[in-house]
Design an enzyme around this catalytic site. Structure first.
Site, PDB file in Angstrom:
ATOM      1  N   HIS A  20       0.829  -1.203   0.000  1.00 26.54           N
ATOM      2  CA  HIS A  20       0.000   0.000   0.000  1.00 26.54           C
ATOM      3  C   HIS A  20       0.862   1.252   0.000  1.00 26.54           C
ATOM      4  O   HIS A  20       2.082   1.196   0.172  1.00 26.54           O
ATOM      5  CB  HIS A  20      -0.943   0.004   1.208  1.00 26.54           C
ATOM      6  CG  HIS A  20      -0.229  -0.034   2.529  1.00 26.54           C
ATOM      7  ND1 HIS A  20       0.324   1.090   3.111  1.00 26.54           N
ATOM      8  CD2 HIS A  20       0.014  -1.063   3.397  1.00 26.54           C
ATOM      9  CE1 HIS A  20       0.874   0.760   4.262  1.00 26.54           C
ATOM     10  NE2 HIS A  20       0.700  -0.541   4.461  1.00 26.54           N
ATOM     11  N   CYS A  30       2.968  -5.152   6.595  1.00 26.51           N
ATOM     12  CA  CYS A  30       2.726  -4.757   5.211  1.00 26.51           C
ATOM     13  C   CYS A  30       3.983  -4.160   4.580  1.00 26.51           C
ATOM     14  O   CYS A  30       4.987  -3.914   5.240  1.00 26.51           O
ATOM     15  CB  CYS A  30       1.589  -3.740   5.150  1.00 26.51           C
ATOM     16  SG  CYS A  30       0.000  -4.398   5.692  1.00 26.51           S
TER      17      CYS A  30
END
Length: 202
Positions: free
Chosen positions: A162, A178
């Site tokens: 992201h 992440c």
């Protein structure tokens, strides 16, 4: 013969602590600059090895017999993300953030199962256990949303690639699992990475 001496400007040390890593942040940068040139997690006046790179060139064929819909390699050691399109006409390489600890680092093969623009963020139960002050959720597009402008969801629950509004995180151990990119880089990747793209994190 006249000799002129030049002194390099000394970087001012900002006495702030990165709330994610707990390490001192040194230097200054212009607000919103991406990347934030001049900001270091390691004091550049004390560690002369800071410019040594751990970057390794990698190729998709080391991990997969064919490109399929495309391949993403997330290299934890190099803190870099490689992308090849399915027809190999596009190759992209971006610096990325990585998990703050080995415990939070999941390695192996997965794939992109969903894409989202302006993704909302819901902290996982383990995140809330580590930090009970976290909100229940944050709306997409909010400046407090750590997922930035685009997100690529992996088949592993709660693991994503992201963007981020906090550009200091890129190239550092700063996530809960992440892999974060500058918003302008995730926009490029989002435009070409398809659902079904093969992903290996190593």
């Amino acid at each position: 013969m006249l000799m002129a001496g030049f002194a390099l400007p000394r970087l001012a040390s900002a006495q702030t602590v990165d709330p994610t890593t707990g390490q001192l942040v040194h230097g200054t940068a212009s607000a919103g600059q991406a990347p934030d040139v001049g900001v270091y997690q390691i004091d550049p006046t004390q560690d002369t090895r800071r410019n040594l790179s751990s970057f390794r060139t990698r190729h998709w064929s080391e991990f997969y017999p064919s490109l399929g819909q495309g391949v993403i390699l997330a290299d934890v050691t190099s803190r870099a993300l490689h992308f090849w399109s399915g027809d190999e006409s596009t190759y992209l390489l971006f610096p990325c953030s990585i998990p703050v600890s080995e415990e939070l680092t999941k390695r192996g093969r997965t794939e992109i199962v969903r894409k989202a623009q302006r993704p909302s963020w819901t902290p996982t139960p383990s995140m809330r256990q580590r930090d009970p002050t976290l909100p229940q959720s944050v709306a997409g597009g909010s400046p407090d949303n750590p997922l930035g402008v685009y997100a690529l969801y992996l088949s592993w629950p709660a693991y994503l690639i992201h963007g981020t509004h906090d550009t200091r995180k890129i190239g550092r151990k700063s996530s809960s699992g992440c892999y974060g990119l500058y918003n302008e880089h995730i926009a490029q990747l989002y435009a070409v990475a398809q659902v079904g793209t093969q992903v290996t994190i190593f």
